[in-house]
Design an enzyme around this catalytic site. Structure first.
Site, mmCIF file in Angstrom:
data_model
loop_
_atom_site.group_PDB
_atom_site.id
_atom_site.type_symbol
_atom_site.label_atom_id
_atom_site.label_comp_id
_atom_site.label_asym_id
_atom_site.label_seq_id
_atom_site.Cartn_x
_atom_site.Cartn_y
_atom_site.Cartn_z
ATOM 1 N N ASP A 241 5.097 -3.649 -0.607
ATOM 2 C CA ASP A 241 3.873 -4.372 -0.267
ATOM 3 C C ASP A 241 3.188 -4.989 -1.490
ATOM 4 O O ASP A 241 2.228 -5.748 -1.343
ATOM 5 C CB ASP A 241 2.899 -3.469 0.490
ATOM 6 C CG ASP A 241 2.598 -2.177 -0.266
ATOM 7 O OD1 ASP A 241 3.285 -1.891 -1.270
ATOM 8 O OD2 ASP A 241 1.682 -1.454 0.154
ATOM 9 N N GLU A 324 4.159 9.000 -11.817
ATOM 10 C CA GLU A 324 4.464 8.153 -12.982
ATOM 11 C C GLU A 324 4.360 8.982 -14.263
ATOM 12 O O GLU A 324 5.223 8.906 -15.146
ATOM 13 C CB GLU A 324 3.488 6.980 -13.080
ATOM 14 C CG GLU A 324 3.449 6.060 -11.864
ATOM 15 C CD GLU A 324 2.370 6.435 -10.867
ATOM 16 O OE1 GLU A 324 1.970 7.630 -10.841
ATOM 17 O OE2 GLU A 324 1.930 5.547 -10.111
#
Lengths: 389, 389
Positions: A241, A324
């Site tokens: 997205d 991350e």
């Protein structure tokens, strides 16, 4: 200073800039901001921001994966449609990885080669190579895209694929969190001209609820594929997205170890970015620091494959908001080694866009008015609550 | 039957299919569904659906525009950056149209040609042509995209532009609802390789509130430009947040009068589409009929320019939810003349995606930490509440 930060060490070494800027003294929280993580409607956001410069120490290494290298294919249910399609720009291979942990290894290239019988008749070249993606004079970018079943899934994949069509020498790993492949996704990939591989990255059932880790099983399935099939190139995590200016990929391609660059529309700050002075990373500007050593967005960094393999190919942790950070820590990269892209992080070429979620559609009635017209054909392209029909 | 429908006439003439299917008897409402119109959070939705076949009679013609053809440039404030850039694939022309009604006519080609002195030095060819877009052996598609200032604006335009880059022989009319051009949009267009023209389509202040018409002033500014600059080609309205499979454009290009095709993710039905039997349009499947003769989505039809001009080039009405219907009625098209695309409307190649709206960003502080690093450069690329700074 908020106790969640491990900041302000080594300032002099990276350019003399005061690298900690406290916009507010609010305690960094372990809860991630909804906007920052792209999960829409959960979590709380730090109202201020912190710019933090970390001292990078050798972190704990994630050994989850590195020991499983050679005992492949024991736990895998392997779906094959176009066996060696990794080589062809117009075909797809379907692999299924069982949910971690422990992570089941991906299929070996030799298995893929053995599945070639029905593969890709239009591209006879594709059967000659049994070792992963095509060799190119240019570095291959491995784009890992997690996806899952929802009404807008094919639209999102279509849009992203059209960006990737503008990028040469790229291999797209479309990794679906599903128990079995979604028919509509396979159908989409059949007509997709981007070189790609379809993988299953089914999430473990142990994680449930609004705050479960999302996309981790997918990304890890992609990483495992890279570990087996690639010897060089660059890894990039690209959600379906987000918005990508295709020009960022030519920069990503130059990544020697770990590169970073700004991501727009992240948190109330409007951007998440490394702070760069004199060509060096000297801190981070992000609306949600939360004690992270690398407060960056998933779309804000890329990793060289050779470097990744040298660092024992870590996976991403199942830790909401810290995926991350955990992954980058495990790569043992030093701040002065981070390569700032996008003209020293002065350009926003990636945006953290999100699409409004739509509900599954109301069912079409099984009457002649539907079955004897074009509506019958459209039915298979719409997501209804109960499944594929 | 709900009184809002004018249905069930001429059934036998279009294939013998019973073309009115009442899913519920609920009265069609004049209020448009939020999902159908893409305006997010207003309006109510019909909970059922109706498939309606209209008898198409000669409608009232919109003469708003057709009488103003030759008295151009009186009300226009004309911004010029690259005067004749319409001809060049890598430049932009900035036009401003005053808000209607009455609609001020767009600038004449001769005016554009007169503005050539500083135009497009890299493309000397561009100054030779004073009549609109380049001639091509293929039909030009005029894609009219309304846009307005918001945090995700440039991301959306970037993404759409990358789809349009895959389509040859296309001219992109980017029409902004703004009093003066947004700097970031002009900067984006400067590096955009899609042939394009930037127009201002400022909305009238008479329309306010959540239920005001959106995108009408933009689209009408685009239509007026087409009327002056084009003699043939095809018009298509493409919002910047929708998703388009680039392959739909090659079908759109074949439009001889008015073509139609399915749009996914519209209303709770999941799709808005003509119903096609034996290659002919025999009704409409849409979650919000509301007495419309043409219950279609803005992204679900295209119009041939020659046909448009022959029908006196009507504009779009300022009538929320009835823009498409009013425009199509004014074109005096008969149902049997509608050209179904996307393989007789069996493929969804356009989706009505919407992007989650983000708030303008928290301002960056004016400290050395910002002004002496890359953050200074990023500042100009983020939307803050107060404007461009």
């Amino acid at each position: 200073m908020a106790s969640g930060l491990r900041a302000v060490v080594g300032v002099g070494a990276v350019g003399g800039l005061l690298v900690v800027l406290l916009w507010s003294e609010q305690q960094a929280s372990n809860r991630m901001p909804a906007q920052a993580r792209g999960r829409g409607d959960t979590g709380e956001e730090d109202t201020g921001f912190r710019v933090v410069m970390e001292r990078f120490e050798a972190p704990e290494i994630n050994h989850n994966h590195s020991t499983n290298n050679n005992n492949n294919n024991n736990n895998n249910k392997l779906h094959r449609r176009h066996g060696n399609a990794i080589v062809s720009p117009r075909s797809s291979a379907v692999h299924a990885a069982a949910p971690p942990p422990p992570p089941p290894p991906p299929p070996q290239p030799s298995v893929l080669a053995a599945a070639d019988a029905d593969a890709d008749a239009g591209h006879p070249e594709s059967r000659k190579a049994s070792q992963g993606p095509p060799r190119s004079s240019r570095t291959i970018i491995y784009v890992i895209t997690p996806t899952y079943r929802r009404p807008e899934q094919v639209a999102e994949l279509t849009r992203l694929s059209q960006t990737l069509m503008l990028v040469p020498d790229l291999h797209w790993l479309v990794v679906e969190d599903a128990v079995s492949p979604t028919r509509r996704v396979l159908s989409f990939l059949d007509s997709c001209s981007v070189p790609h591989t379809y993988l299953l990255g089914t999430a473990s059932r142990r994680y449930k609820g609004a705050n479960k880790p999302r996309g981790v099983s997918n990304r890890n399935a992609g990483l495992k594929w890279v570990k087996v099939h690639a010897k060089d190139g660059v890894i990039y995590f690209a959600d379906d997205d987000n918005t990508y200016d295709y020009r960022i990929f030519d920069e990503i391609r130059m990544t020697r170890q770990v590169s970073m660059f700004p991501v727009g529309l992240v948190t109330r700050l409007g951007v998440s970015t490394p702070i760069v002075s004199s060509g060096k990373l000297v801190g981070f500007y992000d609306g949600w620091i939360a004690g992270r050593r690398f407060p960056v967005d998933m779309a804000g960094f890329a990793v060289n494959v050779q470097f990744y393999l040298k660092r024992n190919a870590p996976l991403m942790p199942y830790s909401v908001g810290f995926e991350e950070d955990g992954f980058l820590k495990a790569l043992r990269i030093k701040p002065e080694e981070i390569e700032p892209l996008a003209e020293n992080c002065t350009k926003i070429l990636v945006w953290h866009t999100r699409t409004v979620k739509t509900q599954p559609a109301v069912k079409m009635p099984d009457t002649d008015k539907v079955t004897k017209t074009n509506l019958h054909h459209l039915k298979s392209q719409i997501v209804f609550p109960s499944g594929l029909s």
